[in-house]
Design a protein around this motif. Sequence first.
Motif, short mmCIF file in Angstrom:
data_model
loop_
_atom_site.label_atom_id
_atom_site.label_comp_id
_atom_site.label_asym_id
_atom_site.label_seq_id
_atom_site.Cartn_x
_atom_site.Cartn_y
_atom_site.Cartn_z
N ILE A 198 -9.14 6.43 25.72
CA ILE A 198 -9.62 7.13 24.51
C ILE A 198 -10.50 8.32 24.88
O ILE A 198 -10.51 9.34 24.20
CB ILE A 198 -10.32 6.15 23.54
N LEU A 199 -11.22 8.21 25.99
CA LEU A 199 -12.01 9.34 26.48
C LEU A 199 -11.14 10.33 27.23
O LEU A 199 -11.24 11.54 27.03
CB LEU A 199 -13.11 8.84 27.44
N ASP A 200 -10.32 9.82 28.13
CA ASP A 200 -9.51 10.68 28.99
C ASP A 200 -8.57 11.57 28.19
O ASP A 200 -8.30 12.70 28.59
CB ASP A 200 -8.72 9.82 29.98
N GLU A 201 -8.09 11.08 27.06
CA GLU A 201 -7.14 11.85 26.27
C GLU A 201 -7.78 12.71 25.18
O GLU A 201 -7.07 13.36 24.41
CB GLU A 201 -6.10 10.91 25.67
N HIS A 202 -9.10 12.71 25.11
CA HIS A 202 -9.81 13.55 24.14
C HIS A 202 -10.81 14.41 24.91
O HIS A 202 -11.87 13.94 25.30
CB HIS A 202 -10.52 12.69 23.08
N ARG A 203 -10.44 15.65 25.11
CA ARG A 203 -11.24 16.54 25.94
C ARG A 203 -11.45 17.89 25.25
O ARG A 203 -10.57 18.38 24.54
CB ARG A 203 -10.59 16.78 27.29
N ILE A 204 -12.61 18.46 25.53
CA ILE A 204 -12.91 19.83 25.13
C ILE A 204 -13.45 20.52 26.37
O ILE A 204 -14.40 20.02 27.00
CB ILE A 204 -13.95 19.88 23.99
N TRP A 205 -12.86 21.63 26.75
CA TRP A 205 -13.24 22.38 27.95
C TRP A 205 -13.30 21.46 29.17
O TRP A 205 -14.27 21.44 29.92
CB TRP A 205 -14.56 23.12 27.77
N GLU A 206 -12.26 20.63 29.32
CA GLU A 206 -12.11 19.74 30.48
C GLU A 206 -13.09 18.56 30.50
O GLU A 206 -13.10 17.78 31.44
CB GLU A 206 -12.22 20.52 31.80
N LYS A 207 -13.94 18.42 29.49
CA LYS A 207 -14.90 17.31 29.44
C LYS A 207 -14.45 16.29 28.41
O LYS A 207 -14.08 16.64 27.29
CB LYS A 207 -16.31 17.81 29.12
N ALA A 208 -14.50 15.01 28.81
CA ALA A 208 -14.09 13.93 27.91
C ALA A 208 -15.15 13.73 26.84
O ALA A 208 -16.35 13.86 27.10
CB ALA A 208 -13.90 12.65 28.70
N LEU A 209 -14.70 13.39 25.63
CA LEU A 209 -15.65 13.06 24.60
C LEU A 209 -15.11 11.92 23.74
O LEU A 209 -13.91 11.70 23.68
CB LEU A 209 -16.03 14.27 23.76
N VAL A 210 -16.04 11.20 23.13
CA VAL A 210 -15.68 10.06 22.28
C VAL A 210 -15.28 10.63 20.91
O VAL A 210 -16.08 11.27 20.25
CB VAL A 210 -16.86 9.08 22.14
N PRO A 211 -14.03 10.39 20.49
CA PRO A 211 -13.61 10.90 19.18
C PRO A 211 -14.20 10.06 18.05
O PRO A 211 -14.58 8.90 18.24
CB PRO A 211 -12.09 10.77 19.23
N GLY A 212 -14.26 10.64 16.88
CA GLY A 212 -14.81 9.94 15.71
C GLY A 212 -14.13 8.62 15.42
O GLY A 212 -14.77 7.65 15.04
N THR A 213 -12.81 8.56 15.64
CA THR A 213 -12.10 7.32 15.36
C THR A 213 -12.54 6.19 16.30
O THR A 213 -12.50 5.02 15.91
CB THR A 213 -10.58 7.51 15.48
N ALA A 214 -12.98 6.53 17.51
CA ALA A 214 -13.48 5.49 18.43
C ALA A 214 -14.79 4.90 17.91
O ALA A 214 -15.02 3.69 18.01
CB ALA A 214 -13.67 6.06 19.83
N TYR A 215 -15.64 5.73 17.33
CA TYR A 215 -16.88 5.22 16.73
C TYR A 215 -16.56 4.26 15.58
O TYR A 215 -17.16 3.21 15.45
CB TYR A 215 -17.75 6.36 16.20
N LEU A 216 -15.60 4.64 14.76
CA LEU A 216 -15.21 3.78 13.64
C LEU A 216 -14.62 2.47 14.14
O LEU A 216 -14.88 1.40 13.58
CB LEU A 216 -14.23 4.51 12.72
N GLU A 217 -13.83 2.54 15.21
CA GLU A 217 -13.25 1.33 15.79
C GLU A 217 -14.34 0.42 16.37
O GLU A 217 -14.26 -0.79 16.26
CB GLU A 217 -12.21 1.68 16.86
N MET A 218 -15.36 1.01 16.98
CA MET A 218 -16.46 0.21 17.52
C MET A 218 -17.20 -0.52 16.38
O MET A 218 -17.53 -1.70 16.51
CB MET A 218 -17.41 1.09 18.33
N ALA A 219 -17.43 0.17 15.28
CA ALA A 219 -18.07 -0.47 14.13
C ALA A 219 -17.20 -1.59 13.58
O ALA A 219 -17.66 -2.70 13.31
CB ALA A 219 -18.36 0.56 13.04
#
Length: 140
Positions: free
Chosen positions: A35-56
């Motif tokens: 989920i991190l590896d496939e969501h990147r901005i300027w080559e940096k991984a980031l946690v997408p909003g849907t991952a936060y919702l899934e964690m909740a």
Amino acid sequence: MQPLENQHPLFEGRKTGKPGQNIFISRLRPDRHWILDEHRIWEKALVPGTAYLEMARAALENLENLENPGTPEDPGKPGNLENQEQKAAPGILELLEVYFLNPLVVKDEEEKEVQTLVEKTGEGYTFTIDSRVEQGEDRW
């Protein structure tokens, strides 16, 4: 740290805070979590909003299973019928007033410790998701 009722790829375990509070621990790395590896901005991984919702959602599911374990007649179903009638239909979750304040960026060689804090409030729950400021520090 306590084991989870339902294992989840984003959680390592659970610990209790003050009364009515549960904290789910994550250690996120781009090389371990797609989920991190496939969501990147300027080559940096980031946690997408849907991952936060899934964690909740996963944290609340674990709490539901803790509070309403399966019955001997049907261990796969939480609680009993009387308990089920008092709640919303099984599998329905309504999230209200969810805000994304800051993105969580994780460098390729980095691991970020994240806590999902869930607290009982009347008939519902509140949740916050925070990351540790620096590894080894107690600031979130």
